[in-house]
Design a protein around this motif. Structure first.
Motif, short mmCIF file in Angstrom:
data_model
loop_
_atom_site.label_atom_id
_atom_site.label_comp_id
_atom_site.label_asym_id
_atom_site.label_seq_id
_atom_site.Cartn_x
_atom_site.Cartn_y
_atom_site.Cartn_z
N GLN A 184 0.83 -1.21 0.00
CA GLN A 184 0.00 0.00 0.00
C GLN A 184 0.86 1.26 0.00
N LYS A 185 2.02 1.18 0.65
CA LYS A 185 2.94 2.32 0.60
C LYS A 185 3.39 2.58 -0.83
N ALA A 186 3.62 1.48 -1.56
CA ALA A 186 4.03 1.62 -2.96
C ALA A 186 2.92 2.29 -3.76
N ARG A 187 1.67 2.21 -3.29
CA ARG A 187 0.56 2.89 -3.96
C ARG A 187 0.31 4.25 -3.31
N GLY A 188 1.28 4.74 -2.58
CA GLY A 188 1.20 6.11 -2.06
C GLY A 188 0.52 6.25 -0.72
N ALA A 189 0.18 5.13 -0.05
CA ALA A 189 -0.45 5.25 1.26
C ALA A 189 0.56 5.81 2.26
N TYR B 104 -13.43 0.09 -9.21
CA TYR B 104 -13.14 1.49 -9.53
C TYR B 104 -12.42 2.17 -8.37
N LYS B 105 -12.97 1.99 -7.16
CA LYS B 105 -12.37 2.64 -5.99
C LYS B 105 -10.97 2.11 -5.72
N ASP B 106 -10.79 0.81 -5.96
CA ASP B 106 -9.47 0.24 -5.69
C ASP B 106 -8.42 0.78 -6.64
N ILE B 107 -8.79 0.91 -7.91
CA ILE B 107 -7.83 1.47 -8.86
C ILE B 107 -7.55 2.93 -8.52
N ALA B 108 -8.57 3.61 -7.95
CA ALA B 108 -8.43 5.03 -7.63
C ALA B 108 -7.53 5.29 -6.43
N PHE B 109 -7.27 4.25 -5.62
CA PHE B 109 -6.52 4.45 -4.37
C PHE B 109 -5.16 5.11 -4.59
N GLY B 110 -4.40 4.59 -5.55
CA GLY B 110 -3.07 5.13 -5.81
C GLY B 110 -3.11 6.57 -6.29
N PRO B 111 -3.83 6.84 -7.42
CA PRO B 111 -3.89 8.22 -7.91
C PRO B 111 -4.44 9.21 -6.86
#
Lengths: 269, 289
Positions: A184-189, B104-111
């Motif tokens: 999740q950190k890698a995804r910016g968390a 949709y929400k899961d893909i949106a998490f990173g951006p």
């Protein structure tokens, strides 16, 4: 962060404490905890401190690892100390403001209770650091075996099996948590910054995957166990038979001396 | 030309100053240029995963440096989040990180974590989904109702939606069926073509490596053994064998044919190469029993 939690881990340093019978170790731990609790004065507690220190040295596990443990529970120790510091009205009053007063008795008590928590954690760590989870649950099952007479045979075994599984999965879950956190950190968390509410929200992306994977693991393990015809009923033999030896007798005597010492010091002062 | 990613004398020691201390990565240096596809191969425990987690700042090196476009990624520790959006990392079994109610929400998490919102966020997700051929009907489903291969695609899309310039995959095709493998490899290729991205892939599958990668990086016991073109790495099967790795099966077939005295002189690494090479031999009229 997570890897700093050493409580409940096993460190194979092959010391004399490692080679003791786990049943004896559990019984002695209970005895020691009782005697640490019944210390009435600082002299008895200092003797307990000396004894715990000796036990820690005997395990050959680096002191650093024990200290890491305290880092995690430092808030509890400080909280206990502060409560005792300000809510004791004994001895000479040093200074006071509002409703709080600082007394010599308070300082004494704060130190006394903080040291007691430290000793309890340290002596419990001695057991878990030097005993494999399997030995531990094996010993608990054997110690609880008198209950079998009451018709609780399956209950004892189930309890022991549950404990074995729980202990076995602590490191796995810690590792899994670390992995999910990194993903999740890698995804910016961001788990470190932000206000309390943001920090709590940040836990959701960790907890949900962790919960799902725990359930998945439980299913897989249950299936694997059933494939091997596991059942709580039925008698099974043990691969390893626990035996007491001369070393255990020495350990027992060592603890007895300590208990006597505390009883005498409690009586004298 | 300046390399996009440069690793200098990277060392990582686990459990430093305890009885269990060991070097997971030991003095590794290499450079990656924009648009390259690098494959990392090595045995389990050779330090591959630890190495790639350094590249986007998830692990701090014990010593050594990682330069991204010439600047040390740890120069400003507070900006490490920005580095993580520029250098994406897809973990092993990324489907285990899904957590939202809808795809949709899961893909949106990173951006979202990068600070996008509103129309910009929506456009970003629609864009990546159309590029990766993720159907619109999927977007409102729960990710937990999907099959294993579909979950994997969604999880990878979640990282790609951050539009990283460098994207790293740790075993992206492990545990997938042939169709799943093909679609994940296609995702990687499509993403790279569209954004001219740099790709780093860890894999045990030598066939896929031969097909995808430009260069291979061979790790053994935390050390970099070889970093060279696919032809040079698979050409030197002795080194690979000595650390317990294999060349692609078709390469083995051809080198065995050569040993048996058949007139095959070229090193072959993929099935496609093998087919065209055999046709070429046939046209030249060489006999190939």
């Amino acid at each position: 962060m997570l890897k700093d939690i050493t409580f409940g881990q096993y460190f194979d340093t092959k010391s004399i404490v490692h080679s003791l019978d786990p049943r004896i170790k559990i019984l002695l731990l209970i005895l020691q905890i009782v005697f640490i609790f019944i210390t009435k004065n600082i002299y008895a507690l200092l003797l307990a401190f000396l004894f715990v220190l000796l036990s820690v040295i005997f395990t050959k596990v680096p002191i650093k690892i024990y200290l890491k443990n305290f880092k995690a529970i430092l808030p509890i120790i400080i909280f206990t100390a502060l409560i005792n510091l300000f809510y004791t009205n004994e001895g000479k009053e040093l200074f006071g403001f509002w409703k709080l007063t600082l007394t010599t008795g308070g300082i004494y008590k704060a130190f006394y209770f903080a040291l007691r928590i430290v000793l309890l954690i340290a002596i419990s760590s001695v057991l878990t650091y030097t005993t494999t989870p399997n030995d531990l649950t094996d010993a608990i099952e054997r110690l609880l075996s008198p209950l079998k007479i009451l018709g609780l045979k399956n209950a004892v075994h189930t309890l022991a099996m549950m404990m074995t599984i729980a202990l076995r999965f602590i490191p796995t879950l810690v590792e899994e948590t670390q992995k999910i956190m990194n993903a999740q950190k890698a995804r910016g968390a961001d788990f470190e910054n932000g206000r309390l509410k943001e920090k709590i929200n940040a836990l959701i992306p960790i907890l949900i995957p962790l919960l799902i994977s725990s359930v998945r693991r439980a299913y897989e393990l249950a299936e694997a166990m059933e494939c091997r015809c596991y059942s709580v009923n039925g008698d099974r033999q043990r691969m390893k038979i626990l035996k007491c030896s001369a070393k255990d007798l020495f350990a027992f005597l060592f603890c007895l001396i300590f208990c006597l010492g505390i009883a005498i010091l409690n009586y004298l002062f | 030309m300046q390399p996009i990613l440069e690793v200098k004398n990277l060392t990582h020691t686990y459990d430093e100053s305890t009885p269990f201390s060991f070097d997971a990565v030991n003095d590794v240096s290499f450079s990656v240029f924009q648009g390259e596809i690098i494959g990392i191969i090595g045995h389990t425990g050779s330090g591959k995963s630890t190495l790639v987690q350094h590249l986007n700042g998830l692990i701090k090196p014990s010593s050594g440096k990682i330069l991204y476009n010439g600047t040390d990624i740890w120069e400003k520790p507070k900006e490490i989040k920005k580095i993580r959006s520029e250098i994406g990392l897809v973990f092993q079994y990324p489907e285990y990180q899904l957590f939202e109610e809808t795809v949709y929400k899961d893909i949106a998490f990173g951006p979202k974590n990068m600070g996008l919102d509103g129309e910009e966020l929506d456009k970003r997700i629609r864009d990546i989904c159309s590029l990766l051929e993720i159907n619109n009907e999927y977007l409102d489903k729960s990710p937990f109702d999907l099959s294993g291969g579909e979950k994997r695609r969604i999880a990878i899309a979640g990282v790609m939606a951050m539009n990283p310039k460098v994207i790293i995959f740790d075993e992206p095709i492990a545990g997938l069926d042939p169709i799943g493998r093909k679609s994940v490899i296609k995702m990687i290729e499509d993403y790279r073509k569209r954004y001219n991205a740099t790709v780093i892939i860890i894999s045990h599958n030598m066939e896929d490596m031969a097909q995808l990668a430009d260069k291979l990086l061979v790790m053994n016991k935390g050390k970099l053994i070889k970093f060279d073109t696919v032809a040079n790495v698979f050409g030197d099967d002795q080194t690979l064998k000595s650390i317990g790795l294999n060349v692609p099966i078709v390469t083995k077939v051809f080198s065995n044919l050569k040993e048996k005295g058949f007139p095959v002189s070229k090193k072959i690494f993929t099935i496609e190469d093998a087919v065209s090479y055999l046709l070429e031999l046939k046209e030249r009229g060489e006999h190939f029993a």
